[in-house]
Design an enzyme around this catalytic site. Structure first.
Site, mmCIF file in Angstrom:
data_model
loop_
_atom_site.group_PDB
_atom_site.id
_atom_site.type_symbol
_atom_site.label_atom_id
_atom_site.label_comp_id
_atom_site.label_asym_id
_atom_site.label_seq_id
_atom_site.Cartn_x
_atom_site.Cartn_y
_atom_site.Cartn_z
ATOM 1 N N PHE A 23 64.299 7.350 36.194
ATOM 2 C CA PHE A 23 63.660 8.242 37.166
ATOM 3 C C PHE A 23 64.761 9.116 37.777
ATOM 4 O O PHE A 23 65.129 8.957 38.926
ATOM 5 C CB PHE A 23 62.937 7.409 38.228
ATOM 6 N N ASP A 78 40.346 16.471 63.231
ATOM 7 C CA ASP A 78 40.820 15.684 62.090
ATOM 8 C C ASP A 78 42.049 14.885 62.499
ATOM 9 O O ASP A 78 42.211 13.719 62.095
ATOM 10 C CB ASP A 78 41.211 16.603 60.927
ATOM 11 N N ARG A 116 47.989 15.409 50.795
ATOM 12 C CA ARG A 116 47.588 14.675 49.593
ATOM 13 C C ARG A 116 47.939 13.191 49.683
ATOM 14 O O ARG A 116 47.740 12.451 48.716
ATOM 15 C CB ARG A 116 48.240 15.309 48.358
ATOM 16 N N LYS A 117 48.430 12.744 50.824
ATOM 17 C CA LYS A 117 48.757 11.325 50.991
ATOM 18 C C LYS A 117 48.075 10.781 52.251
ATOM 19 O O LYS A 117 48.691 10.123 53.086
ATOM 20 C CB LYS A 117 50.277 11.140 51.070
ATOM 21 N N ASP A 133 54.823 15.435 48.000
ATOM 22 C CA ASP A 133 53.752 15.644 48.969
ATOM 23 C C ASP A 133 54.251 15.487 50.399
ATOM 24 O O ASP A 133 53.786 16.176 51.310
ATOM 25 C CB ASP A 133 52.601 14.667 48.715
ATOM 26 N N LYS A 134 55.209 14.591 50.597
ATOM 27 C CA LYS A 134 55.742 14.394 51.947
ATOM 28 C C LYS A 134 56.697 15.517 52.347
ATOM 29 O O LYS A 134 56.807 15.849 53.523
ATOM 30 C CB LYS A 134 56.427 13.029 52.048
ATOM 31 N N LYS A 179 58.586 5.742 45.736
ATOM 32 C CA LYS A 179 57.286 5.178 46.105
ATOM 33 C C LYS A 179 57.402 3.658 46.170
ATOM 34 O O LYS A 179 58.238 3.049 45.495
ATOM 35 C CB LYS A 179 56.210 5.547 45.071
ATOM 36 N N GLU A 190 49.277 24.966 55.511
ATOM 37 C CA GLU A 190 49.385 24.195 54.276
ATOM 38 C C GLU A 190 50.644 24.621 53.524
ATOM 39 O O GLU A 190 51.017 25.795 53.540
ATOM 40 C CB GLU A 190 48.166 24.425 53.373
ATOM 41 N N ASP A 222 57.412 17.338 40.143
ATOM 42 C CA ASP A 222 56.000 17.109 40.449
ATOM 43 C C ASP A 222 55.665 17.898 41.707
ATOM 44 O O ASP A 222 56.241 17.651 42.773
ATOM 45 C CB ASP A 222 55.758 15.612 40.668
ATOM 46 N N ALA A 223 54.755 18.832 41.613
ATOM 47 C CA ALA A 223 54.437 19.690 42.755
ATOM 48 C C ALA A 223 53.958 18.870 43.941
ATOM 49 O O ALA A 223 53.278 17.858 43.796
ATOM 50 C CB ALA A 223 53.370 20.713 42.355
ATOM 51 N N GLU A 259 46.644 29.610 58.985
ATOM 52 C CA GLU A 259 46.299 30.417 60.140
ATOM 53 C C GLU A 259 47.134 29.984 61.338
ATOM 54 O O GLU A 259 47.285 28.784 61.586
ATOM 55 C CB GLU A 259 44.812 30.268 60.491
ATOM 56 N N HIS A 303 59.360 12.328 48.675
ATOM 57 C CA HIS A 303 58.238 12.512 47.752
ATOM 58 C C HIS A 303 57.718 13.945 47.906
ATOM 59 O O HIS A 303 57.649 14.473 49.022
ATOM 60 C CB HIS A 303 57.139 11.499 48.062
ATOM 61 N N LYS A 334 42.421 20.449 66.337
ATOM 62 C CA LYS A 334 41.719 20.006 65.134
ATOM 63 C C LYS A 334 41.479 18.501 65.256
ATOM 64 O O LYS A 334 42.420 17.707 65.216
ATOM 65 C CB LYS A 334 42.533 20.295 63.879
ATOM 66 N N LYS A 345 48.332 20.634 61.314
ATOM 67 C CA LYS A 345 47.263 20.979 62.252
ATOM 68 C C LYS A 345 47.679 20.676 63.680
ATOM 69 O O LYS A 345 48.237 19.615 63.951
ATOM 70 C CB LYS A 345 45.997 20.178 61.924
#
Length: 396
Positions: A232, A273, A246-247, A17-18, A161, A43, A240-241, A56, A15, A271, A267
């Site tokens: 598909f 997060d 985003r997941k 995003d992955k 998906k 990123e 699709d960018a 960074e 995918h 961090k 990260k």
């Protein structure tokens, strides 16, 4: 008991995003392999025939060959070279700088790399103490990839998906009501155009039925959608960018349990997060494994530059054997939630993050592997190694 429905989704490693998440975590691992004290906030944007890697980095070691890391991830996911639809090649654009000295100052003293809130969740739906809908969705996504990479279904392609809707009877998962699988595929196989009926039959037989628990999936009553929009063929970042982070619901609990909003991939563990969310899951899983609750959420919050959390709280959703305040005190006593404490206990200065970037960060099997020439522990936050300590603290 009352009946209710809950739906979760997952995506394959192909995918868009992955793909971005995996590139970002490949950069993190490469930095940590050369400098365990390295700092990364990275990123990735993948679109058309370009990959932008930005963020960074602070390290005493050499900077990795980021374009080669990008190419390696793309190859291992399964996209052919050149990557996108016959282009001449994938252009890698870098926009990397050093970590802000003001952020670094607080982290150097052992403080959190940012403010924010993190949540960890566990429940007794499954043996891995994860919610049933996300566990089933991950199982489908992984099975899609296995069938593609093994050649069992040779016309499958990397992008895909999955989605599973569970019917709950009270707090207990009772049956799978609906399954959705959308997968990229070749247009032709053995010189013949693939039909949607061929795709549907193969996926039900070789992916859906084998991946889902027989006790919950009934092919006669479960509503099953395969590629519901039709063909598909064009997938991945060319169609699709993809973007890092985003997941985040796929990465965690499929929407069951809260999310603080901070992504994990790209990260390093200073961090919170990332490291705080891992520690919260570690504590929540040990509480459920100890029999202190059948489901619970551990809530943490931090101030940038400060080591100790500003919040530690457990919500057992009424399933705790003692009040939530007592569960919270026990967790605070047993776990060190400072960034240094988490990093040390979970061995997060090692290059352990790329394997987390697809199929979820939680509910995975902890194991030791060879990475960058040394033995490292993967998914250490999935260990139930504090059960006895919690039982003692709670007088269970």
């Amino acid at each position: 008991m009352s009946l209710s429905l809950f739906t979760s989704e997952s995506v394959t490693e192909g995918h868009p995003d992955k793909v971005a998440d995996q590139i970002s975590d490949a950069v993190v691992d490469a930095i940590l392999a050369g400098d365990p004290a390295g700092r990364v906030a990275c990123e990735t944007l993948a679109a058309v025939d370009r990959v932008l890697v930005a963020g960074e980095i602070g390290t005493r070691g050499e900077l990795p060959d980021v374009p080669e890391l990008v190419r390696k991830v793309i190859r291992e996911v399964g996209y052919e070279s050149p990557l996108y639809d016959g282009s001449d090649g994938t252009e890698c654009v870098l926009a990397l700088t050093r970590q802000s000295a003001e952020i670094a100052a607080g982290v150097n003293e052992g403080g959190a790399g940012d403010q924010g809130m993190m949540f960890g969740f566990a429940c007794d739906d499954t043996p891995e103490l994860m919610p049933a809908p996300i566990a089933a969705s991950h199982a489908l996504a992984k099975r899609l990839t296995e069938a593609r990479k093994s050649g069992e279904i040779p016309w499958l392609r990397p992008d895909g998906k999955s989605q599973v809707t569970y019917e709950y009877d009270g707090l207990a998962p009772a049956r799978i009501a609906t399954v959705v699988v959308s997968t990229q595929h070749a247009d032709m196989h053995d010189g013949v155009k693939l039909t949607q009926e061929q795709i549907r039959e193969a996926l039900i037989d070789k992916v859906i039925a084998p991946a889902l628990p027989e006790s919950h999936f009934d092919p006669n009553s479960t509503v099953t959608h395969v590629n519901p929009s039709g063909s598909f063929v064009h997938g991945g970042p060319a169609a699709d960018a993809g973007l890092t982070g985003r997941k985040i619901i796929v990465d965690t609990y499929g929407g069951m349990g809260r999310h603080g909003g901070g992504a994990f991939s790209g990260k390093d563990a200073t961090k919170v997060d990332r490291s705080g969310a891992y520690a919260a899951r570690w504590a929540a899983k040990n509480l459920v494994a100890a029999g202190a609750a059948s489901r619970c959420e551990v809530r943490l919050a931090y101030a940038i530059g400060r080591a100790d959390p500003v919040q530690i709280w457990v919500d057992s959703f009424g399933t705790g054997v003692v009040p939530d305040q007592a569960l919270s005190r026990a967790v605070e006593r047993v776990f060190d939630f400072t960034p240094r404490g988490i990093i040390g206990a979970l061995e997060l200065r090692d290059p352990v993050f790329l394997p987390t970037a697809a199929y979820g960060h939680f509910g995975r099997t902890p194991r030791t592997v060879l990475a960058s020439g040394r033995r490292v522990r993967l998914f250490g936050w999935e260990r139930t190694d504090r059960v006895d300590d919690l039982a003692t603290a709670l007088q269970l």
